[in-house]
Design an enzyme around this catalytic site. Structure first.
Site, PDB file in Angstrom:
ATOM      1  N   ARG A  35       0.842  -1.210   0.000  1.00  0.00           N
ATOM      2  CA  ARG A  35       0.000   0.000   0.000  1.00  0.00           C
ATOM      3  C   ARG A  35       0.873   1.255   0.000  1.00  0.00           C
ATOM      4  O   ARG A  35       0.684   2.174  -0.776  1.00  0.00           O
ATOM      5  CB  ARG A  35      -0.919  -0.024   1.225  1.00  0.00           C
ATOM      6  N   SER A 130       3.348 -20.895   9.242  1.00  0.00           N
ATOM      7  CA  SER A 130       3.906 -20.930  10.589  1.00  0.00           C
ATOM      8  C   SER A 130       5.423 -20.871  10.558  1.00  0.00           C
ATOM      9  O   SER A 130       6.044 -21.342   9.613  1.00  0.00           O
ATOM     10  CB  SER A 130       3.475 -22.219  11.287  1.00  0.00           C
ATOM     11  N   LYS A 184      -3.950 -24.148  11.279  1.00  0.00           N
ATOM     12  CA  LYS A 184      -2.932 -23.220  11.793  1.00  0.00           C
ATOM     13  C   LYS A 184      -3.331 -22.713  13.182  1.00  0.00           C
ATOM     14  O   LYS A 184      -2.491 -22.582  14.081  1.00  0.00           O
ATOM     15  CB  LYS A 184      -2.758 -22.052  10.818  1.00  0.00           C
ATOM     16  N   HIS A 187      -2.721 -25.412  15.612  1.00  0.00           N
ATOM     17  CA  HIS A 187      -1.263 -25.457  15.806  1.00  0.00           C
ATOM     18  C   HIS A 187      -0.853 -24.447  16.881  1.00  0.00           C
ATOM     19  O   HIS A 187      -0.105 -24.758  17.800  1.00  0.00           O
ATOM     20  CB  HIS A 187      -0.547 -25.154  14.487  1.00  0.00           C
ATOM     21  N   ASN A 188      -1.359 -23.235  16.778  1.00  0.00           N
ATOM     22  CA  ASN A 188      -0.994 -22.208  17.756  1.00  0.00           C
ATOM     23  C   ASN A 188      -1.539 -22.547  19.141  1.00  0.00           C
ATOM     24  O   ASN A 188      -0.884 -22.284  20.146  1.00  0.00           O
ATOM     25  CB  ASN A 188      -1.501 -20.839  17.310  1.00  0.00           C
ATOM     26  N   GLU A 191       0.721 -24.978  20.551  1.00  0.00           N
ATOM     27  CA  GLU A 191       1.941 -24.244  20.922  1.00  0.00           C
ATOM     28  C   GLU A 191       1.767 -23.612  22.310  1.00  0.00           C
ATOM     29  O   GLU A 191       2.677 -23.685  23.147  1.00  0.00           O
ATOM     30  CB  GLU A 191       2.185 -23.180  19.847  1.00  0.00           C
ATOM     31  N   ARG A 289      -2.092 -17.480  30.732  1.00  0.00           N
ATOM     32  CA  ARG A 289      -1.543 -16.209  30.251  1.00  0.00           C
ATOM     33  C   ARG A 289      -2.406 -15.051  30.739  1.00  0.00           C
ATOM     34  O   ARG A 289      -1.900 -14.019  31.176  1.00  0.00           O
ATOM     35  CB  ARG A 289      -1.492 -16.182  28.718  1.00  0.00           C
TER      36      ARG A 289
HETATM   37  P1  ATR Z   1       3.860  -8.175   9.983  1.00  0.00           P
HETATM   38  O1  ATR Z   1       4.222  -9.030   8.805  1.00  0.00           O
HETATM   39  O2  ATR Z   1       4.993  -7.278  10.396  1.00  0.00           O
HETATM   40  O3  ATR Z   1       3.246  -8.939  11.107  1.00  0.00           O
HETATM   41  P2  ATR Z   1       1.236  -6.910   9.677  1.00  0.00           P
HETATM   42  O4  ATR Z   1       1.038  -5.918  10.776  1.00  0.00           O
HETATM   43  O5  ATR Z   1       0.519  -8.211   9.768  1.00  0.00           O
HETATM   44  O6  ATR Z   1       2.785  -7.121   9.435  1.00  0.00           O
HETATM   45  O7  ATR Z   1       0.840  -6.237   8.301  1.00  0.00           O
HETATM   46  C1  ATR Z   1       1.354  -5.001   7.904  1.00  0.00           C
HETATM   47  C2  ATR Z   1       1.137  -4.921   6.407  1.00  0.00           C
HETATM   48  O8  ATR Z   1      -0.259  -4.782   6.136  1.00  0.00           O
HETATM   49  C3  ATR Z   1       1.816  -3.709   5.798  1.00  0.00           C
HETATM   50  O9  ATR Z   1       2.328  -4.102   4.543  1.00  0.00           O
HETATM   51  C4  ATR Z   1       0.671  -2.726   5.627  1.00  0.00           C
HETATM   52  O10 ATR Z   1       0.836  -1.807   4.598  1.00  0.00           O
HETATM   53  P3  ATR Z   1       1.575  -0.378   4.857  1.00  0.00           P
HETATM   54  O11 ATR Z   1       3.041  -0.653   4.733  1.00  0.00           O
HETATM   55  O12 ATR Z   1       1.068   0.489   3.769  1.00  0.00           O
HETATM   56  O13 ATR Z   1       1.168   0.081   6.224  1.00  0.00           O
HETATM   57  C5  ATR Z   1      -0.440  -3.667   5.272  1.00  0.00           C
HETATM   58  N1  ATR Z   1      -1.764  -3.102   5.470  1.00  0.00           N
HETATM   59  C6  ATR Z   1      -2.368  -2.849   6.653  1.00  0.00           C
HETATM   60  N2  ATR Z   1      -3.615  -2.330   6.440  1.00  0.00           N
HETATM   61  C7  ATR Z   1      -3.787  -2.278   5.097  1.00  0.00           C
HETATM   62  C8  ATR Z   1      -4.863  -1.871   4.243  1.00  0.00           C
HETATM   63  N3  ATR Z   1      -6.023  -1.419   4.737  1.00  0.00           N
HETATM   64  N4  ATR Z   1      -4.679  -1.958   2.908  1.00  0.00           N
HETATM   65  C9  ATR Z   1      -3.524  -2.415   2.405  1.00  0.00           C
HETATM   66  N5  ATR Z   1      -2.474  -2.830   3.150  1.00  0.00           N
HETATM   67  C10 ATR Z   1      -2.608  -2.775   4.477  1.00  0.00           C
END
Ligand code: ATR
Length: 475
Positions: A35, A130, A184, A187-188, A191, A289
């Protein structure tokens, strides 16, 4: 634009970026999109040399870069973002194209999205990935849902980039629509239970046997050469041996004892309630937790007295090993049972041996004994429980007395062992000749005329409790 990419990945945060690199390092041409385009640029600058990437700033460019049938993988934050991205890309796709969601989606969302997109001629593939960021880069365990047709096109790519154990890929089509994300999720859940059981074993060895964290690290290191060999036992030994450089204290003693969660354990327990799947060890691990984070409650309870000390450290250590192993077998068995319950409820055809197979590498719960779990399910496709397999049955039979002694010692000493105790109670519940559920049925009939069945006759019965003679009628 030349439609040259084998796969496209949109969402280039940690997981998406590493998966894109993994595909590229295996020779695939990977279209990349985010994005916010700066992430795409950073990926190209830092890792562009690792393979063939096609960076795209707009959705149109991204879709145009993909070979047909298009394989478009979404790696964005699970939830509303996934729907937003689907809404953006689906109108640009054609019949037979595929959208793969590799995020941590709830399986019910995946079922909904799959049904919607199927009507529009698009395959929607929910894939549980995972192994965290390291796994995404070097080989994750991939639990793939969606249609068999989609897997026929995608499967070999996932198998190529997944972890491998003994030459076998840790990726498989586990079942249709949301089955991949469901597996998945379980799985968690497993975990959570595995980590909690290990944590309880540590606590017992420290509080009851009196060992130091470093000594317990050594004990875990020894256990990791036996039947408890697993990634989690291995890293536990590392964490316990670590000394905080600033204070010189054991690292575990300087870490705040309130455990976080991202929610997949909670989902497992919520789904288990819907399915009436008694995954008690997973539930206790999730609640443990939650309890750890209840600061005000813990302050209120802390002054209350604990139990007595029990010595004999060495004998106790071997009993804890037995208890940990037995509890772990129960926790895994509960998870597999829950997957079987879901397969029945949601119409999935899940091969449990294949699930055990793909969990042997790449993911957090990888463990030597998954080989044996796989063999047990492969030998008997209708296996009701691991405990009916002769090898596991023998081990549990041997472990059960020490297991009881450990839980008893924990109770006497006042060391909390919710997951050990839940596993043992599950074992005793299912082993019991007769359960007090009969009394529950009597109570339910008494206050709510809910009726009951009898052990000696067919049919439903009701006792007229208000009547002085308590006559029984058959309904
Ligand atoms: P991680 O892999 O670090 O766990 P995440 O928090 O699961 O990441 O996802 C973040 C990703 O989702 C980013 O690529 C984010 O895009 P930006 O870099 O532009 O922030 C993307 N993302 C989150 N909301 C979005 C949306 N509404 N439309 C498109 N992409 C989105």
């Amino acid at each position: 634009m030349n439609a040259s990419a084998h796969i496209g990945i949109t969402g280039l945060a940690v997981m998406g970026r590493n998966l894109a690199r993994n595909f590229a390092r295996h020779g695939y041409t990977v279209a990349v999109h985010n994005r916010t385009p700066s992430r795409t640029r950073t990926l190209m600058q830092e890792f562009g040399h690792e393979g063939t990437f096609v960076p795209a700033d707009t959705a149109q460019e991204f879709v145009a870069a993909l070979q047909r049938p298009r394989r478009l993988m979404i790696m964005v934050q699970a939830g509303a973002a996934t729907d937003a991205v689907i809404d953006e890309f689906a109108p640009l796709l054609d019949d037979g194209d595929m959208i793969i969601d590799g995020g941590n989606a709830h399986f019910a969302d995946t079922r909904r999205r799959e049904a919607d997109l199927r009507e529009r001629g698009i395959h929607f593939v929910g894939a549980g990935v995972s192994g965290g960021e390291e796994g995404a880069l070097h080989g994750p365990s991939i639990m793939v849902g969606g249609s068999k047709e989609a897997y026929a096109v995608l499967g070999s790519m996932f198998e190529t980039i997944s972890a491998h154990v003994g030459g076998e890929a840790c990726s498989t089509h586990v079942g249709s629509d949301g089955a991949g994300h469901f597996v998945k999720m379980v799985h968690n859940g497993i975990e959570y239970a595995d980590m909690q059981l290990i944590a309880e074993a540590y606590d017992l060895l420290r509080q009851v046997a009196g060992y130091s964290p470093a000594e317990i690290g050594e004990i875990f290191r020894t256990w990791n050469t036996g039947r408890l060999e697993s990634y989690l036992v291995e890293i536990t030994a590392e964490v316990l041996s670590h000394t905080d450089p600033g204070t010189g204290k054991p690292f575990v003693d300087v870490v705040a004892d309130a455990a976080g969660q991202k929610g997949t354990g909670r989902w497992t327990v919520q789904s288990a309630l819907d399915l009436a799947s008694p995954v008690t060890a997973i539930a206790q691990a999730t609640f443990a937790r939650a309890a750890s984070g209840q600061a005000a409650l813990r302050t209120a309870y802390r002054p209350l007295p604990g139990g007595m000390r029990i010595p004999e450290a060495e004998r106790f250590t071997s009993q804890v090993e037995q208890a940990l192993y037995a509890s772990k077998v129960i926790a895994y068995d509960q998870g597999f049972t829950m997957i079987q319950d879901a397969a029945l409820a949601y119409g999935w055809d899940i091969d449990l041996a294949a699930v055990a197979g793909i969990w042997r590498g790449g993911c957090i719960i990888r463990a030597a004994f998954l080989d044996r779990i796989r063999a047990a399910h492969a030998a008997d496709l209708r296996l009701v429980s691991l405990l009916t397999e002769p090898g596991f049955a023998r081990e549990i039979t041997e472990a059960q007395v020490p297991w009881r002694e450990v839980v008893a010692a924990a109770v006497r000493r006042g060391v909390p062992t919710p997951a050990f105790a839940a596993s043992l109670s599950y074992y005793d519940t299912l082993r019991a000749d007769r359960l007090p559920a009969a009394l529950l049925q009597g109570q339910r009939d008494y206050f709510g005329s809910h009726t009951y069945r009898r052990t000696d006759r067919q049919g439903a019965f009701h006792t007229h409790w208000a009547h002085p003679d308590r006559p029984e009628t058959q309904i």
